[in-house]
Scaffold this active site. Sequence first.
Site, mmCIF file in Angstrom:
data_model
loop_
_atom_site.group_PDB
_atom_site.id
_atom_site.type_symbol
_atom_site.label_atom_id
_atom_site.label_comp_id
_atom_site.label_asym_id
_atom_site.label_seq_id
_atom_site.Cartn_x
_atom_site.Cartn_y
_atom_site.Cartn_z
ATOM 1 N N LYS A 461 -10.562 0.125 -0.482
ATOM 2 C CA LYS A 461 -9.387 -0.543 -1.071
ATOM 3 C C LYS A 461 -9.913 -1.754 -1.812
ATOM 4 O O LYS A 461 -10.549 -2.623 -1.206
ATOM 5 C CB LYS A 461 -8.455 -0.957 0.075
ATOM 6 C CG LYS A 461 -7.226 -1.755 -0.318
ATOM 7 C CD LYS A 461 -6.408 -2.019 0.967
ATOM 8 C CE LYS A 461 -5.137 -2.790 0.742
ATOM 9 N NZ LYS A 461 -4.426 -3.042 2.025
ATOM 10 N N ASP A 463 -9.105 -5.030 -3.645
ATOM 11 C CA ASP A 463 -7.992 -5.972 -3.673
ATOM 12 C C ASP A 463 -8.257 -7.097 -4.673
ATOM 13 O O ASP A 463 -9.406 -7.301 -5.110
ATOM 14 C CB ASP A 463 -7.813 -6.553 -2.256
ATOM 15 C CG ASP A 463 -6.389 -6.973 -1.948
ATOM 16 O OD1 ASP A 463 -5.604 -7.136 -2.892
ATOM 17 O OD2 ASP A 463 -6.081 -7.159 -0.749
ATOM 18 N N CYS A 511 -5.449 -2.268 -5.536
ATOM 19 C CA CYS A 511 -4.508 -3.168 -4.869
ATOM 20 C C CYS A 511 -4.672 -4.550 -5.476
ATOM 21 O O CYS A 511 -5.772 -4.940 -5.851
ATOM 22 C CB CYS A 511 -4.833 -3.185 -3.370
ATOM 23 S SG CYS A 511 -3.863 -4.351 -2.423
ATOM 24 N N ASP A 533 3.207 -5.175 -0.817
ATOM 25 C CA ASP A 533 3.011 -5.434 0.614
ATOM 26 C C ASP A 533 4.294 -5.177 1.386
ATOM 27 O O ASP A 533 4.273 -5.051 2.607
ATOM 28 C CB ASP A 533 2.566 -6.884 0.822
ATOM 29 C CG ASP A 533 1.096 -7.059 0.492
ATOM 30 O OD1 ASP A 533 0.379 -6.050 0.412
ATOM 31 O OD2 ASP A 533 0.660 -8.206 0.290
HETATM 32 C C1 DGJ Z 1 -3.208 -8.037 0.130
HETATM 33 C C2 DGJ Z 1 -2.941 -6.588 0.289
HETATM 34 O O1 DGJ Z 1 -1.823 -6.231 -0.476
HETATM 35 C C3 DGJ Z 1 -2.750 -6.265 1.753
HETATM 36 O O2 DGJ Z 1 -2.442 -4.916 1.911
HETATM 37 C C4 DGJ Z 1 -3.990 -6.640 2.529
HETATM 38 O O3 DGJ Z 1 -5.061 -5.814 2.147
HETATM 39 C C5 DGJ Z 1 -4.319 -8.094 2.293
HETATM 40 N N1 DGJ Z 1 -4.390 -8.413 0.914
HETATM 41 C C6 DGJ Z 1 -5.636 -8.443 2.952
HETATM 42 O O4 DGJ Z 1 -6.026 -9.712 2.673
#
Ligand code: DGJ
Length: 714
Positions: A461, A463, A511, A533
């Site tokens: 993932k 981010d 993400c 989220d």
């Molecule tokens: C933001 C993401 O949208 C969440 O799902 C999670 O991965 C957090 N960051 C972790 O810091």
Amino acid sequence: MKKISLRLACLFLVAAMSVRGDQTETAPRSPLITIATSHWSLSLRAGADGRLYQQPVGTPPAAGNLKRNDEFYPQAGDGYVWEPALQVVHADGNTSTALLYEGLSQTNESADVTGTRIRLHDPAYPFNVTLCFRAHAAEDVVEQWVEIRHQESRAVTLQRMASTALLFGNNLYLTHFFGDWAKEMLSPITEKLTPGTKVLDSKLGVRADQFSNPSFILSLNGRSTETSGQVLAGSLAWSGSYQCEFDDNGGGIRALCGVNPFASAYHLPPGQVFTTPRMIWVWSGQGLGDMSRKLHHWARDFGLRDGHKTRDVLLNNWEATGFDFDFNRIAGLFAPARAIGTEIFLLDDGWFGNAHPRVNDHAGLGDWQPNRQRLPDGLAPLAAAAAKEDLRFGIWMEPEMVNPASDLFAQHPDWVIRQPKRDLELQRNQLVLDLTRPAVQAFEWQSIKNILSVPGISFAKWDCNRYLTQPGSGWLATDRQSHLWIDYVTALYALMDKTAKKFPDTELMLCSGGGGRVDYGALPHFHEFWPSDNTDPTLRVPMQWDYSYFFPCMAISSHVTHWGNRPLHFACSVAMSARFGMDLDLNKLPATDRDICAGAIAAYKQIRDVTQLGDLYRLENPHDTYRGALDFVSPDRSRAVVFAFQLQAGAPLPVRPQGLDPLKHYTIHELNPAPGRAALPDEGRTVSGEVLMRDGLVPSCANAVEASVIELGS
Ligand code: DGJ
């Protein structure tokens, strides 16, 4: 020789033009150029003045002269007074550009795809623009972008360089999507465009979205519905600051989309090519449903990775443990995960940092070494423990970021994006690394390689939890600071591309602190995206509905969590209608809830080829009524799955599926029925597609926050 023909051209130009009212007119010259798909075409023609003109979308071919307002890719400074697609300062300081038609080439890239390149040049400068298109016939999709090059004595400055500037007639409705963190895409707005300029944009630098999304729908001749209306949806493939303008000057409406010209002047040296991001257009004459299905077909082939492969069921620990975990707590989730049928485990934020342990969001970003207290032997033993339970293993990373509390920041404080003489502005206690700097590019690439090379990792993932607020680069020259917005995203795509190529078997989730990066610029390197989220399933129903206008459900991650404290059966059913995952501490889940999850996963495995690879029909819009309903139909129309999500109390009316074969017979079966609820009135009956589509099915849900998932098999 060149001089003579230029002079002749000018004389011809004056003779061919006449001025009527405030509009310069010119006679048509070149034959019609068409960019055609099966049901849509864009008609262009050069005028006697040499400029390129467009027949506005949705209007009949006009007889007579071409109007200056209808120029296809208008340029600033030489007569065009409305919103230009291109604005350039030439090497000698001239602020005008005049692009004349030079020629075109068309190639069949495949049986379905035709590429078109239209060459334009400025007769006064060695300055060339190529308008590029890739038309996908069956999908009615046109990808459009622009290449700009020149051989002037010095750099030219591009002040505006739209990817597209399509012209429409009047009576145009715009649907766009507004939101914020945890509310992404939750507020669709449909409005009739009126004289003036409507702007959708973002100035966030490292993501396109947080508030306003770069995907929209234009409905011609009135509002469209799921099954009727002429619609053209647009989606800008760009993960940075963007701008989409809808400029109604009374003579038509122009949709200009591209990188945001805000603060982004680009100095293009001679000999280099500036390529704009792609604009994705999709047409339907039969409403929003047909439009989305065609875009989903295109996306499976071109818009995301492995678009013809179903996705595994995933368990994530973020909502379950947050930062509070160690080896044993995570490894302790594997056996129950396996027992209920999940197939991948994704370890989220909090696994790294030693001098500055990542035990909360204040420290550790940038120090990508496993935390020795939590994971004494690193990530590999955790991946191995997952494999023992037959689970694949995935990992979270945020390679573009750094916390001031980190070894990385202590060593390279000059690597961050910041403005000199200003106090550092943190968001979520972190800063963005300056990806225009080669040393940062090398560092991020090395970090990604180190993480993804750990044996057993086959999912990640990616981010990005903040955006730019102080856009200054210590790497770019003082007179090139405005390049940051574009060079950052270009370097990011290079990094994503290298990652996808080096790790072809590693699935990637896109993400950005929720759904900040949901665009076809980044998505071709990824398998799915994190939409928000906010996983409250009552809000996910409308949110996923909105995302599905543009993105196939297989790419929309949807996790079962405790957000909103909704019944687990409802949460599972909502996740089943997209890319199913869970984010629960299975060790704390009561046995009845675990059974509901296991039932949902088993059912999901039975139908995921239909929901992920089949066609989506949106049936009842949850923004408009007490219920949301969808169905998915397999490519051969032998199977379908109907979802009904009851959001508020309301009459138990039948849901009418669409897209079935009227002549086929389907057996009705409710999947994973909610415990204690009466069986479907039609359970086990076999009915023709025609009757099902006409009369519908009464789902088992009748109260608020209940759902029903019904398989139709033949
Ligand atoms: C933001 C993401 O949208 C969440 O799902 C999670 O991965 C957090 N960051 C972790 O810091």
